[in-house]
Design an enzyme around this catalytic site. Structure first.
Site, PDB file in Angstrom:
ATOM      1  N   LEU A   8       0.834  -1.138  -0.212  1.00 30.80           N
ATOM      2  CA  LEU A   8      -0.021  -0.173   0.132  1.00 30.80           C
ATOM      3  C   LEU A   8       0.755   1.386   0.099  1.00 30.80           C
ATOM      4  O   LEU A   8       1.782   1.556   0.988  1.00 30.80           O
ATOM      5  CB  LEU A   8      -0.861   0.006   1.198  1.00 30.80           C
ATOM      6  CG  LEU A   8      -1.912  -1.020   1.388  1.00 30.80           C
ATOM      7  CD1 LEU A   8      -2.620  -0.810   2.463  1.00 30.80           C
ATOM      8  CD2 LEU A   8      -2.747  -1.476   0.344  1.00 30.80           C
ATOM      9  N   ALA A  10      -0.617   4.483  -1.495  1.00 32.00           N
ATOM     10  CA  ALA A  10      -1.419   5.522  -2.173  1.00 32.00           C
ATOM     11  C   ALA A  10      -1.638   6.856  -1.372  1.00 32.00           C
ATOM     12  O   ALA A  10      -2.066   7.851  -1.928  1.00 32.00           O
ATOM     13  CB  ALA A  10      -2.990   4.918  -2.559  1.00 32.00           C
ATOM     14  N   ARG A  15       1.339  13.925   7.024  1.00 31.99           N
ATOM     15  CA  ARG A  15       2.004  14.396   8.093  1.00 31.99           C
ATOM     16  C   ARG A  15       3.372  15.014   7.596  1.00 31.99           C
ATOM     17  O   ARG A  15       4.189  15.432   8.273  1.00 31.99           O
ATOM     18  CB  ARG A  15       1.937  13.517   8.969  1.00 31.99           C
ATOM     19  CG  ARG A  15       0.691  13.521   9.903  1.00 31.99           C
ATOM     20  CD  ARG A  15       0.463  12.164  10.520  1.00 31.99           C
ATOM     21  NE  ARG A  15      -0.048  11.256  10.005  1.00 31.99           N
ATOM     22  CZ  ARG A  15      -0.277   9.949  10.317  1.00 31.99           C
ATOM     23  NH1 ARG A  15      -0.126   9.513  11.734  1.00 31.99           N
ATOM     24  NH2 ARG A  15      -0.531   8.951   9.522  1.00 31.99           N
ATOM     25  N   GLN A  74      -5.480   3.764  -6.833  1.00 26.64           N
ATOM     26  CA  GLN A  74      -6.740   4.192  -5.859  1.00 26.64           C
ATOM     27  C   GLN A  74      -6.893   5.427  -5.758  1.00 26.64           C
ATOM     28  O   GLN A  74      -6.165   6.247  -5.392  1.00 26.64           O
ATOM     29  CB  GLN A  74      -6.323   3.492  -4.531  1.00 26.64           C
ATOM     30  CG  GLN A  74      -7.354   3.562  -3.448  1.00 26.64           C
ATOM     31  CD  GLN A  74      -6.854   3.709  -1.815  1.00 26.64           C
ATOM     32  OE1 GLN A  74      -5.739   3.921  -1.694  1.00 26.64           O
ATOM     33  NE2 GLN A  74      -7.838   3.425  -0.937  1.00 26.64           N
ATOM     34  N   THR A  80      -7.155   2.187   4.357  1.00 28.38           N
ATOM     35  CA  THR A  80      -6.190   0.789   3.788  1.00 28.38           C
ATOM     36  C   THR A  80      -6.994  -0.240   3.399  1.00 28.38           C
ATOM     37  O   THR A  80      -6.539  -0.963   2.557  1.00 28.38           O
ATOM     38  CB  THR A  80      -5.462   0.633   4.907  1.00 28.38           C
ATOM     39  OG1 THR A  80      -6.316   0.447   6.363  1.00 28.38           O
ATOM     40  CG2 THR A  80      -4.393   1.572   5.255  1.00 28.38           C
ATOM     41  N   GLY A 141      -2.207   1.626  15.557  1.00 33.90           N
ATOM     42  CA  GLY A 141      -3.403   0.929  16.140  1.00 33.90           C
ATOM     43  C   GLY A 141      -2.926   0.015  17.218  1.00 33.90           C
ATOM     44  O   GLY A 141      -1.784  -0.492  17.163  1.00 33.90           O
ATOM     45  N   LYS A 352      38.402  15.680 -13.901  1.00 33.65           N
ATOM     46  CA  LYS A 352      37.148  15.136 -14.831  1.00 33.65           C
ATOM     47  C   LYS A 352      37.510  14.507 -15.781  1.00 33.65           C
ATOM     48  O   LYS A 352      38.172  14.931 -16.542  1.00 33.65           O
ATOM     49  CB  LYS A 352      36.278  16.481 -15.170  1.00 33.65           C
ATOM     50  CG  LYS A 352      35.007  16.059 -15.601  1.00 33.65           C
ATOM     51  CD  LYS A 352      34.474  16.873 -16.890  1.00 33.65           C
ATOM     52  CE  LYS A 352      35.021  16.522 -18.120  1.00 33.65           C
ATOM     53  NZ  LYS A 352      34.340  17.144 -19.272  1.00 33.65           N
ATOM     54  N   TYR A 367      42.844  22.775 -12.948  1.00 32.96           N
ATOM     55  CA  TYR A 367      41.620  21.907 -13.483  1.00 32.96           C
ATOM     56  C   TYR A 367      42.215  21.099 -14.498  1.00 32.96           C
ATOM     57  O   TYR A 367      42.794  21.624 -15.710  1.00 32.96           O
ATOM     58  CB  TYR A 367      40.831  22.995 -14.147  1.00 32.96           C
ATOM     59  CG  TYR A 367      39.558  22.221 -14.930  1.00 32.96           C
ATOM     60  CD1 TYR A 367      38.718  21.304 -14.315  1.00 32.96           C
ATOM     61  CD2 TYR A 367      39.397  22.398 -16.469  1.00 32.96           C
ATOM     62  CE1 TYR A 367      38.024  20.542 -14.938  1.00 32.96           C
ATOM     63  CE2 TYR A 367      38.617  21.522 -16.888  1.00 32.96           C
ATOM     64  CZ  TYR A 367      37.701  20.744 -16.286  1.00 32.96           C
ATOM     65  OH  TYR A 367      36.929  19.846 -17.049  1.00 32.96           O
ATOM     66  N   ASN A 387      39.720  22.804 -22.313  1.00 29.24           N
ATOM     67  CA  ASN A 387      39.287  21.394 -22.860  1.00 29.24           C
ATOM     68  C   ASN A 387      37.943  21.831 -23.728  1.00 29.24           C
ATOM     69  O   ASN A 387      37.517  21.198 -24.676  1.00 29.24           O
ATOM     70  CB  ASN A 387      38.723  20.364 -21.856  1.00 29.24           C
ATOM     71  CG  ASN A 387      37.906  20.725 -20.912  1.00 29.24           C
ATOM     72  OD1 ASN A 387      37.870  21.825 -20.543  1.00 29.24           O
ATOM     73  ND2 ASN A 387      37.066  19.854 -20.554  1.00 29.24           N
TER      74      ASN A 387
HETATM   75  C1  UD1 Z   1      -1.933   2.098   9.604  1.00 32.91           C
HETATM   76  C2  UD1 Z   1      -2.860   1.117  10.771  1.00 32.91           C
HETATM   77  C3  UD1 Z   1      -2.730   0.950  11.944  1.00 32.91           C
HETATM   78  C4  UD1 Z   1      -1.001   0.491  12.201  1.00 32.91           C
HETATM   79  C5  UD1 Z   1       0.034   1.357  11.469  1.00 32.91           C
HETATM   80  C6  UD1 Z   1       1.243   0.869  11.335  1.00 32.91           C
HETATM   81  C7  UD1 Z   1      -5.257   1.327   9.501  1.00 32.91           C
HETATM   82  C8  UD1 Z   1      -6.302   2.149   9.472  1.00 32.91           C
HETATM   83  N1  UD1 Z   1      -4.354   1.622  10.446  1.00 32.91           N
HETATM   84  O1  UD1 Z   1      -1.996   3.420  10.361  1.00 32.91           O
HETATM   85  O2  UD1 Z   1      -3.436   0.098  12.608  1.00 32.91           O
HETATM   86  O3  UD1 Z   1      -0.696   0.663  13.537  1.00 32.91           O
HETATM   87  O4  UD1 Z   1      -0.716   1.567   9.773  1.00 32.91           O
HETATM   88  O5  UD1 Z   1       2.153   1.841  10.571  1.00 32.91           O
HETATM   89  O6  UD1 Z   1      -4.651   0.769   8.452  1.00 32.91           O
HETATM   90  N2  UD1 Z   1      -2.776   4.009   2.225  1.00 32.91           N
HETATM   91  C9  UD1 Z   1      -3.247   3.635   0.868  1.00 32.91           C
HETATM   92  N3  UD1 Z   1      -4.620   4.194   0.665  1.00 32.91           N
HETATM   93  C10 UD1 Z   1      -5.372   4.706   1.743  1.00 32.91           C
HETATM   94  C11 UD1 Z   1      -4.685   4.931   2.940  1.00 32.91           C
HETATM   95  C12 UD1 Z   1      -3.418   4.444   3.335  1.00 32.91           C
HETATM   96  O7  UD1 Z   1      -2.595   3.140  -0.065  1.00 32.91           O
HETATM   97  O8  UD1 Z   1      -6.343   5.097   1.390  1.00 32.91           O
HETATM   98  C13 UD1 Z   1      -1.344   3.521   2.222  1.00 32.91           C
HETATM   99  C14 UD1 Z   1      -0.374   4.449   2.924  1.00 32.91           C
HETATM  100  O9  UD1 Z   1       0.215   5.146   1.810  1.00 32.91           O
HETATM  101  C15 UD1 Z   1       0.515   4.017   3.713  1.00 32.91           C
HETATM  102  C16 UD1 Z   1      -0.206   2.747   4.317  1.00 32.91           C
HETATM  103  O10 UD1 Z   1      -1.401   2.594   3.540  1.00 32.91           O
HETATM  104  O11 UD1 Z   1       1.639   3.340   2.947  1.00 32.91           O
HETATM  105  C17 UD1 Z   1      -0.650   3.126   5.774  1.00 32.91           C
HETATM  106  O12 UD1 Z   1      -1.381   4.181   5.758  1.00 32.91           O
HETATM  107  P1  UD1 Z   1      -1.461   5.278   7.088  1.00 32.91           P
HETATM  108  O13 UD1 Z   1      -2.453   6.438   6.626  1.00 32.91           O
HETATM  109  O14 UD1 Z   1       0.214   5.646   6.956  1.00 32.91           O
HETATM  110  O15 UD1 Z   1      -1.950   4.342   8.205  1.00 32.91           O
HETATM  111  P2  UD1 Z   1      -1.531   4.778   9.809  1.00 32.91           P
HETATM  112  O16 UD1 Z   1      -2.321   5.665  10.104  1.00 32.91           O
HETATM  113  O17 UD1 Z   1      -0.051   4.791   9.857  1.00 32.91           O
HETATM  114 CA    CA Z   2       1.546   4.939   8.505  1.00 33.64          CA
END
Ligand code: UD1
Ligand code: CA
Length: 465
Positions: A8, A10, A15, A74, A80, A141, A352, A367, A387
């Site tokens: 994942l 996307a 932050r 996506q 996620t 989480g 170079k 140089y 050169n």
């Molecule tokens: C997520 C988990 C959390 C876990 C943490 C660990 C969820 C809801 N929470 O939180 O339980 O402790 O990771 O690092 O999953 N992404 C997508 N599409 C989306 C949203 C996110 O591809 O719609 C990707 C992000 O680019 C990232 C990954 O999923 O690579 C995790 O998403 P992120 O928003 O960072 O989740 P966390 O809040 O860190």
């Molecule tokens: Ca994360």
């Protein structure tokens, strides 16, 4: 066994406060996503699917060298669980196990991934979650257990204050049985603080259906650190760099001040080499044994031989330096500079696309570009190979044993023959035959009492003493 990987990547990475996709930010010199892809590849999966969205085109372009990678877009990014759903058509009728990785969790060990797959398959679970027990669980989480078993995962933002006390966290890395997976993911709702579809909610869904959900808890919690901010990016880079310096020191390299050594993962350094504070060794760089690299040196994609000394503040990129060479301080070797055994490059010298032959010296302010310099040549202070004629780059050849006096310009293409001399201040426009002396400066003329006469003509007292 059929193994598929989904990564994942996307999310916007809000932050990070960045215009660049989060997974392209670098940890110790390497983009986050490259690290995750390397781990995925170690599992030798049937397929690898990357979910992209934010900056999809940039990511696709940045990863174009990875063959066999399937991209799924996506749009919009609804969480996620929603991200995983977008891979349904790409995975088609695939069966077996799906390992889900997060593009922003770059330190996970391949060992842990193997444990995850083993546990998942040996217990025939529907889902297996990688967890960790950490000192500071904020932002992650939390793993809620009933008795020994995992019951559900609650996100930080949705947790009660009692749940926030839980120190076992979800890494965001899972193994799923593909059978019925997408139907189950579809049943995940978005009734939570972020109005997102949370993949961790699948745990509760499966447990309510009486399906097996297992956990694998990592012993080193650093492994599952996710990167959501620049502060976390720096912290994770620190961990990677500390691992690298520890590895090198264990192999016999002296690193005087490890926290200030910036050494990328692929860099190799020989035993008994001493690395002073504030040195950066990057990319595909190799350093031989018994070298001394002084403070402020940056070496990128270069090969350095044995017993080489690099004095302070040199920049060396895409260059080769043979055994027993001394370089610097303040030298710049770039773009195929090739310094042969025992040669000496001094301060404010730039090379170079130039070979500096064995035992040759260029000690000050020069140089040397597009030049082939033989063995035991002396290049005087302030020598310049001219050169570039405004259209093309031309070659300078300086044969073995030649002596180029200070403040000379060599207008390329030109050759200085074996053992020839170039007098100081000479502009060399024609080839110098072997053994000849080239001089171009006019004859010196001294005008006696010039200062005195000048003062008189201006009606002042001469300031001669
Ligand atoms: C997520 C988990 C959390 C876990 C943490 C660990 C969820 C809801 N929470 O939180 O339980 O402790 O990771 O690092 O999953 N992404 C997508 N599409 C989306 C949203 C996110 O591809 O719609 C990707 C992000 O680019 C990232 C990954 O999923 O690579 C995790 O998403 P992120 O928003 O960072 O989740 P966390 O809040 O860190
Ligand atoms: Ca994360």
């Amino acid at each position: 066994m059929d193994l598929h990987v989904v990564i994942l990547a996307a999310g916007k990475g809000t932050r990070m406060k960045s215009a660049r996709a989060k997974v392209l930010h670098r940890v110790a010199g390497q983009p986050l996503i490259e690290r995750v892809l390397a781990r995925a590849a170690a599992l030798d999966p049937r397929s690898t699917t990357l979910v992209i969205g934010h900056q999809a085109d940039t990511l696709r372009h940045a990863l174009s060298r990875h063959r066999g990678l399937t991209f799924v877009v996506q749009e919009p990014q609804l969480g996620t669980a929603h991200a995983l759903l977008t891979t349904e058509s790409a995975l088609g009728t695939a069966a077996g196990t799906l390992v889900l990785l997060s593009g922003d969790v770059p330190l996970l060990s391949v060992d842990t991934l193997r444990k995850l797959v083993d546990r998942h398959t040996s217990t025939a679970a529907a889902a297996t979650v990688v967890t960790a027990v950490v000192g500071e669980p904020r932002g992650y989480g939390r793993v809620v257990r009933s008795g020994e078993r995992i019951a559900r995962i609650v996100e930080d933002k949705d947790a009660t204050s009692a749940e926030r006390e839980i120190r076992e966290i979800n890494s965001g890395i899972y193994a799923f049985s593909l059978e019925g997976l997408f139907d189950a993911v579809r049943s995940v709702a978005s009734a939570n603080a972020q109005r997102e579809y949370y993949l961790p909610d699948l745990v509760a869904v499966y447990r309510q259906r009486g399906l097996g959900v297992e956990t694998v808890t990592v012993s080193n919690p650093d492994e599952i650190r996710g990167i959501n901010s620049r502060i976390e990016l720096a912290a994770v880079s620190r961990i990677v760099r500390d691992q690298k310096t520890a590895e090198l020191m264990a192999a016999g390299v002296t690193i005087e001040d490890p926290p200030t050594a910036y050494i990328d993962g692929d860099v190799k350094v020989g035993a008994d080499t001493v690395i002073h504070p504030g040195v950066a060794l990057e990319g595909r760089t190799t350093i031989g044994a018994g070298c001394e690299i002084h403070s402020g040196v940056r070496i990128v994609d270069s090969q350095i031989g044995d017993r080489v000394t690099i004095f302070n503040h040199c920049v060396i990129t895409n260059a080769r330096v043979a055994d027993d060479v001394k370089v610097g301080p303040f030298a710049h070797l770039r773009n195929e500079a090739d310094v042969r055994a025992g040669a000496r490059v001094g301060n404010f010298v730039e090379l170079k696309k130039t070979v500096l032959g064995a035992g040759s010296k260029s000690m000050h302010l020069a140089y040397l570009g597009d030049a082939t310099i033989g063995e035991k040549v002396n290049i005087g202070a302030g020598t310049i190979t001219c050169n570039y004629d405004g259209v093309t780059k031309n070659q300078t050849v300086i044969e073995d044993g030649a002596f180029v006096g200070s403040d000379s310009q060599l207008i390329a293409p030109v050759t200085v023959g074996k053992g020839a001399y170039v007098g100081s201040g000479t502009t060399v426009r024609q080839d110098v035959p072997p053994g000849a002396l080239a001089v171009s400066a006019g004859k010196q003329r001294n005008i006696e009492h010039w200062v005195e006469k000048k003062a008189k003509s201006e009606g002042q007292k001469a300031k001669v003493d």
